[in-house]
Structures are given as C-alpha cells and as structure tokens.
Design an enzyme around this catalytic site. Structure first.
Site, PDB file in Angstrom:
ATOM      1  N   GLY A  37       0.874  -1.172   0.000  1.00 31.40           N
ATOM      2  CA  GLY A  37       0.000   0.000   0.000  1.00 31.40           C
ATOM      3  C   GLY A  37       0.908   1.216   0.000  1.00 31.40           C
ATOM      4  O   GLY A  37       1.823   1.312   0.823  1.00 31.40           O
ATOM      5  N   ALA A  40       1.068   3.044   3.472  1.00 28.00           N
ATOM      6  CA  ALA A  40       1.812   2.311   4.503  1.00 28.00           C
ATOM      7  C   ALA A  40       3.297   2.236   4.145  1.00 28.00           C
ATOM      8  O   ALA A  40       4.167   2.377   5.021  1.00 28.00           O
ATOM      9  CB  ALA A  40       1.232   0.905   4.660  1.00 28.00           C
ATOM     10  N   ASN A  41       3.589   2.019   2.867  1.00 24.80           N
ATOM     11  CA  ASN A  41       5.000   1.955   2.456  1.00 24.80           C
ATOM     12  C   ASN A  41       5.714   3.274   2.782  1.00 24.80           C
ATOM     13  O   ASN A  41       6.843   3.285   3.287  1.00 24.80           O
ATOM     14  CB  ASN A  41       5.112   1.702   0.950  1.00 24.80           C
ATOM     15  CG  ASN A  41       4.637   0.321   0.538  1.00 24.80           C
ATOM     16  OD1 ASN A  41       4.490  -0.572   1.376  1.00 24.80           O
ATOM     17  ND2 ASN A  41       4.383   0.139  -0.745  1.00 24.80           N
ATOM     18  N   GLY A 224      13.855   6.927 -12.048  1.00 27.36           N
ATOM     19  CA  GLY A 224      14.515   5.617 -12.005  1.00 27.36           C
ATOM     20  C   GLY A 224      16.022   5.747 -12.010  1.00 27.36           C
ATOM     21  O   GLY A 224      16.607   6.484 -11.205  1.00 27.36           O
ATOM     22  N   GLY A 227      17.911   9.069 -11.755  1.00 31.23           N
ATOM     23  CA  GLY A 227      17.944   9.880 -10.533  1.00 31.23           C
ATOM     24  C   GLY A 227      16.711  10.740 -10.369  1.00 31.23           C
ATOM     25  O   GLY A 227      15.624  10.369 -10.819  1.00 31.23           O
ATOM     26  N   ASP A 255       7.828   4.788  -3.332  1.00 32.07           N
ATOM     27  CA  ASP A 255       7.308   5.054  -1.977  1.00 32.07           C
ATOM     28  C   ASP A 255       8.453   5.312  -1.003  1.00 32.07           C
ATOM     29  O   ASP A 255       8.328   6.152  -0.096  1.00 32.07           O
ATOM     30  CB  ASP A 255       6.484   3.864  -1.477  1.00 32.07           C
ATOM     31  CG  ASP A 255       5.281   3.601  -2.359  1.00 32.07           C
ATOM     32  OD1 ASP A 255       4.776   4.562  -2.978  1.00 32.07           O
ATOM     33  OD2 ASP A 255       4.854   2.438  -2.439  1.00 32.07           O
ATOM     34  N   SER A 288      16.116  -5.692  -2.365  1.00 35.23           N
ATOM     35  CA  SER A 288      15.372  -6.745  -1.663  1.00 35.23           C
ATOM     36  C   SER A 288      13.989  -6.914  -2.274  1.00 35.23           C
ATOM     37  O   SER A 288      13.411  -5.957  -2.799  1.00 35.23           O
ATOM     38  CB  SER A 288      15.200  -6.396  -0.177  1.00 35.23           C
ATOM     39  OG  SER A 288      16.438  -6.248   0.442  1.00 35.23           O
ATOM     40  N   GLY A 290       9.914  -7.395  -2.259  1.00 41.02           N
ATOM     41  CA  GLY A 290       8.831  -6.850  -1.428  1.00 41.02           C
ATOM     42  C   GLY A 290       8.973  -5.351  -1.313  1.00 41.02           C
ATOM     43  O   GLY A 290      10.072  -4.794  -1.458  1.00 41.02           O
TER      44      GLY A 290
HETATM   45  O1  RIB Z   1       4.024   1.378  -4.764  1.00 39.45           O
HETATM   46  C1  RIB Z   1       3.954   0.005  -4.509  1.00 39.45           C
HETATM   47  C2  RIB Z   1       2.648  -0.344  -3.883  1.00 39.45           C
HETATM   48  O2  RIB Z   1       1.612  -0.114  -4.802  1.00 39.45           O
HETATM   49  C3  RIB Z   1       2.507  -1.794  -3.493  1.00 39.45           C
HETATM   50  O3  RIB Z   1       2.954  -2.059  -2.207  1.00 39.45           O
HETATM   51  C4  RIB Z   1       1.037  -2.073  -3.708  1.00 39.45           C
HETATM   52  O4  RIB Z   1       0.335  -2.352  -2.535  1.00 39.45           O
HETATM   53  C5  RIB Z   1       0.483  -0.843  -4.423  1.00 39.45           C
HETATM   54  O5  RIB Z   1      -0.239  -0.069  -3.586  1.00 39.45           O
END
Ligand code: RIB
Length: 305
Positions: A37, A40-41, A224, A227, A255, A288, A290
């Site tokens: 999300g 959250a990220n 990307g 830069g 994010d 990494s 995720g």
């Molecule tokens: O920017 C990446 C995010 O986009 C992912 O974590 C996914 O949940 C989407 O919201």
C-alpha cells in the site's frame, strides 16, 4: 510530526519470467505475501529514517486478518497506527508480478482504502509542524480535504501523484496543486498531470517546471536510473543521481523516495540533501524483494555512495 493519510495493502507477489499481456497466462513457481500500500510503504520508509514516534498514519483496513497484520506491521516499524479505522470492506490487496529485471505490474483491489475519510484525521493535531503525506490510492476528495486543513494550519503538504487515476480532470489537478507544497511524480505522472491542466509539455522536465510554476510549489520527478530532479516555483533546478545497482524488485522504490523525502523535510534538511538521500534510499530498497523489506534505516544511508 509526519502524518501519512493513505492506503494499506497486503501484496501478493509472484516472480514471473515475463509480465503477461492481455489474454496471456504465465506460470510462477510460487508467491510471497508482503506488506504494501503506497500510504503504509511511505509511512514505514519515513519511520525507518526519522525513528519511532515521528510518523503517524491514517487510513482504513478491513475487519479481517490482513487488517490485523497491516496494523501490526505499522507498530513494528515505529509508526503510530491509532488513527487507523476498521471498515466493513476487506483490507486492500495488491496482485503484483515481478519480472527478471525487477520491473513490476500491479493491480490493486482497493477494498477498505476507498472508504478512507478526512474525518479519520480529526483526532490528529494538525499544525504548522505537520508534514502531511498523500498519494492517490484513497478517495481524492478526502485527500484534498485533509490537504486543505493542513494548508490552513500552515502545515506542509507532500503529494505523491501515484497511481495516476484513469480520469484526471483539470479541476482535480488544479485543486491539488493549489494545496500542495511538494509534488512528487515520476516521468509519466508529470506529463499526465501537465496535460490534465492543458499544459503541452514536450518532456518531463518541462512538465515539472510548468507544474511548479502553476502550483507555486516544488515539483520533484523521480526518473529511475536517471535519478531525481526538483524544480522550484521560481524555476531553479536541482538534481541527484541514482546509485548504480542491479535491482531485484523495484516495487516500493517510489514510496521509499517519498517517505524518506518527508523525513528529510521534517529534519529541516536542504532540498539538495533530501533528493540525494531519497535517491540512495530508493536504490537500497530495490536490492530486496517486497515493497518494504529493503527500506533502509538511517545507518545504511551512505553505503552506496
Ligand atoms: O508502490 C507500490 C505499492 O503499490 C505496493 O505495495 C502495492 O500495494 C500498491 O499499492
């Protein structure tokens, strides 16, 4: 205080040889479940740099196990989750395919995120020290309302225009620019936003300059491997390079940039330093799998320099 108002998702991720096009099916050996999300990220990225107790998040999750996990993950990362509200809709879920070059394709089932309300922030003390961080995975009208409140309290609004909505009207972009201090976009988002308000820009740099001038704001473009570029309202241009890396997974790189940029702002760092640290943090994330696992803590900043 950094206040993130945005989405929380659970990401279901499959590594594929090639991201399938329409009508195609590909097989992946398995899948992984990650926290995600954009909201959250960004909250987690900011908290890893700013430290515990400096970041608060508002948004909505379902009354389900994914919601429990998403809230628990915020706490585990030092993000205050007391403003998170439970919705009757299920927790947001993102279906992500990642190819061998680390590029991704994402489908977000919004669920509870689309019930988020600016009223969820009513318990938050919004003042001149507030840095409000917004994206585009909750209702835009609610994000705009939160931005207006923050702007009228002389707080700072950081808006990440991602993902660009299917329909982005001139009115939406004009209102968004009027309450934003720092607009963060990628190359495509810069061009789309400029086009939505009738600015025919030939490239993202020109689009960023037009957006900055029109909104009297600073427009930051993440590009990307090229830069990042910042264009201020008076037309000054600053740049930061992206460290050279072999990406494993680019999910959440943007994010990470946004969250770390907010953390740098909260510490009063210069725009140039904020760009440089955010670029490095985004590159470190890509090492990494995720969205959140690779987001660096402060001690890792400088390791790619
Ligand atoms: O920017 C990446 C995010 O986009 C992912 O974590 C996914 O949940 C989407 O919201």
């Amino acid at each position: 205080m950094i206040l993130v108002f945005g989405s929380l998702n659970i990401d279901l991720v499959a590594q594929v040889p090639v991201i399938p096009g329409p009508g195609r099916t590909v097989l992946a050996p398995s899948y992984q479940t990650h926290f995600g999300g954009k909201g959250a990220n960004q909250a987690v990225a900011a908290a890893r740099i700013a430290g515990p107790g400096r970041v608060r998040m508002a948004g909505r999750v379902g009354r389900d196990g994914f919601g429990d996990s998403a809230i628990g993950n915020l706490g585990a990362n030092g993000v205050d989750s007391t403003l998170i509200v439970r919705s009757d809709e299920p927790t947001g879920c993102a279906f992500i395919t990642v190819d061998q070059a680390g590029e991704n394709a994402i489908t977000v089932a919004s669920g509870a995120n689309m019930t988020a309300s600016a009223g969820d922030l009513s318990a938050a003390l919004v003042n001149s020290g507030t840095i409000l961080v917004l994206q585009m995975e909750i209702p835009v009208a609610q994000a705009l309302e939160a931005a207006r409140r923050t702007a009228s309290a002389s707080g700072t609004v950081v808006w990440n225009l991602a993902p660009v909505p299917e329909k982005m009207t001139r009115r939406m972009v004009t209102e968004l620019l009027s309450v934003t201090d720092h607009l963060l976009v990628n190359e495509h988002e810069a061009l789309d936003a400029a086009a939505a308000i009738g600015l025919a820009s030939s490239d993202y740099e020109a689009a960023a300059a037009e957006l900055a001038r029109t909104g009297n704001l600073t427009c930051i473009v993440t590009a990307g491997a090229s830069g990042a570029l910042a264009v201020t309202a008076d037309g000054a241009r600053l740049r930061a390079p992206a460290p050279r890396i072999m990406p494993v997974d680019t999910t959440g790189a943007g994010d990470t940039f946004v969250g770390v940029f907010a953390a740098m702002l909260s510490e009063g760092e210069s725009l140039q330093r904020a760009l440089e640290v955010s670029c490095e943090a985004a590159a470190l994330k890509c090492l990494s799998a995720g969205a959140q696992a690779g987001m660096p803590r402060r001690s890792a900043i400088g390791s790619l320099a």
